[in-house]
Design an enzyme around this catalytic site. Structure first.
Site, mmCIF file in Angstrom:
data_model
loop_
_atom_site.group_PDB
_atom_site.id
_atom_site.type_symbol
_atom_site.label_atom_id
_atom_site.label_comp_id
_atom_site.label_asym_id
_atom_site.label_seq_id
_atom_site.Cartn_x
_atom_site.Cartn_y
_atom_site.Cartn_z
ATOM 1 N N ASN A 299 -2.327 -31.553 33.759
ATOM 2 C CA ASN A 299 -3.128 -30.824 32.771
ATOM 3 C C ASN A 299 -4.519 -31.446 32.672
ATOM 4 O OD1 ASN A 299 -1.627 -32.979 31.548
ATOM 5 N ND2 ASN A 299 -1.908 -32.123 29.511
ATOM 6 N N ASN B 153 -10.521 -30.068 27.994
ATOM 7 C CA ASN B 153 -11.967 -29.893 27.910
ATOM 8 C C ASN B 153 -12.411 -30.073 26.457
ATOM 9 O OD1 ASN B 153 -14.587 -28.052 27.725
ATOM 10 N ND2 ASN B 153 -14.234 -28.510 29.868
ATOM 11 N N ALA B 154 -13.648 -30.531 26.269
ATOM 12 C CA ALA B 154 -14.200 -30.680 24.920
ATOM 13 C C ALA B 154 -14.179 -29.345 24.187
ATOM 14 C CB ALA B 154 -15.614 -31.231 24.993
ATOM 15 N N TYR C 126 -11.733 -27.047 23.612
ATOM 16 C CA TYR C 126 -10.285 -27.187 23.790
ATOM 17 C C TYR C 126 -9.607 -26.022 24.506
ATOM 18 C CZ TYR C 126 -10.642 -30.877 20.173
ATOM 19 O OH TYR C 126 -10.963 -31.986 19.445
ATOM 20 N N CYS D 129 -3.143 -26.114 31.851
ATOM 21 C CA CYS D 129 -1.860 -26.806 31.879
ATOM 22 C C CYS D 129 -1.502 -27.265 33.292
ATOM 23 C CB CYS D 129 -0.748 -25.876 31.406
ATOM 24 S SG CYS D 129 -0.914 -25.342 29.700
ATOM 25 N N GLU E 40 1.278 -26.864 34.947
ATOM 26 C CA GLU E 40 1.962 -25.826 35.740
ATOM 27 C C GLU E 40 0.941 -24.945 36.444
ATOM 28 O OE1 GLU E 40 2.367 -26.688 32.618
ATOM 29 O OE2 GLU E 40 4.134 -25.750 31.732
ATOM 30 N N CYS F 59 4.085 -23.315 28.042
ATOM 31 C CA CYS F 59 3.462 -22.408 27.069
ATOM 32 C C CYS F 59 3.554 -20.960 27.550
ATOM 33 C CB CYS F 59 2.009 -22.813 26.832
ATOM 34 S SG CYS F 59 0.872 -22.285 28.129
ATOM 35 N N CYS G 242 1.461 -20.045 30.723
ATOM 36 C CA CYS G 242 2.072 -20.508 31.978
ATOM 37 C C CYS G 242 3.291 -19.666 32.344
ATOM 38 C CB CYS G 242 2.450 -21.979 31.880
ATOM 39 S SG CYS G 242 0.997 -23.048 31.923
HETATM 40 O O1 LIG Z 1 4.236 -27.220 29.587
HETATM 41 C C1 LIG Z 1 3.156 -27.706 29.190
HETATM 42 C C2 LIG Z 1 2.862 -27.906 27.822
HETATM 43 C C3 LIG Z 1 1.628 -28.432 27.485
HETATM 44 N N1 LIG Z 1 0.721 -28.751 28.457
HETATM 45 C C4 LIG Z 1 -0.561 -29.366 28.107
HETATM 46 C C5 LIG Z 1 -1.623 -28.504 27.500
HETATM 47 C C6 LIG Z 1 -2.461 -29.542 26.773
HETATM 48 O O2 LIG Z 1 -3.331 -30.211 27.688
HETATM 49 C C7 LIG Z 1 -1.444 -30.559 26.300
HETATM 50 C C8 LIG Z 1 -1.020 -30.405 24.857
HETATM 51 O O3 LIG Z 1 -0.625 -29.084 24.611
HETATM 52 O O4 LIG Z 1 -0.323 -30.395 27.160
HETATM 53 C C9 LIG Z 1 0.997 -28.566 29.797
HETATM 54 O O5 LIG Z 1 0.200 -28.901 30.666
HETATM 55 N N2 LIG Z 1 2.199 -28.018 30.114
HETATM 56 ZN ZN LIG Z 2 0.803 -23.775 29.799
#
Ligand SMILES: O=c1ccn([C@H]2C[C@H](O)[C@@H](CO)O2)c(=O)[nH]1
Ligand SMILES: [Zn+2]
Length: 129
Positions: free
Chosen positions: A39, A42-43, A45, A50, A52, A83, A86
């Site tokens: 993941n 970024n500033a 948000y 993610c 995935e 999420c 994704c």
């Molecule tokens: O399955 C997930 C769940 C959350 N995040 C990331 C998004 C964000 O950068 C941080 C907190 O939500 O985790 C992922 O990369 N994958």
């Molecule tokens: Zn996601």
């Protein structure tokens, strides 16, 4: 330890998470090739990506649009839960019955499918109705 888990954990080391401090790693298998991602926040948000989607987009950027398997890993109490965004992207690039493994760093894991993660996902077919 599985190849996907090893690749996802290695990518997780590169997670850019100065805001959430929640590092996630993911790895995609397509045939005998593996693509991984972390993941990246970024500033501003909402622009964060993610793990995935980073891994899936790496595979698609290399020319693969029909992917075989995905593993996602984070330091969660139970297996990490992708999420909604994704889940929709997973549904675009994996067969409905593909193996999706949700894991955590303590060794718990759960296998599911794109169909189970997002029943009724919007798809290409819906555009041609
Ligand atoms: O399955 C997930 C769940 C959350 N995040 C990331 C998004 C964000 O950068 C941080 C907190 O939500 O985790 C992922 O990369 N994958
Ligand atoms: Zn996601």
């Amino acid at each position: 330890m599985s190849v996907l888990r090893t690749a996802a954990l290695a990518a997780r080391e590169n997670a850019y998470v100065p805001y959430s401090h929640f590092a996630v790693g993911a790895a995609v298998r397509v045939g005998d090739r593996i693509f991984s991602g972390a993941n990246i926040e970024n500033a501003s948000y909402g622009l964060s990506n993610c793990a995935e989607r980073s891994a899936i987009f790496a595979a698609v950027s290399a020319g693969y649009t029909k992917l075989d398997e995905l593993l996602v890993i984070a330091d969660t109490e139970g297996p990490v839960s992708p999420c909604g965004a994704c889940r929709q992207v997973i549904s675009e690039f994996f067969p409905a019955d593909a193996v999706i493994t949700l894991a955590n760093v303590r060794g718990d894991s759960q296998q599911t499918t794109p169909q189970a993660l997002l029943p009724g996902a919007f798809s290409k077919g819906d555009l041609n109705a």
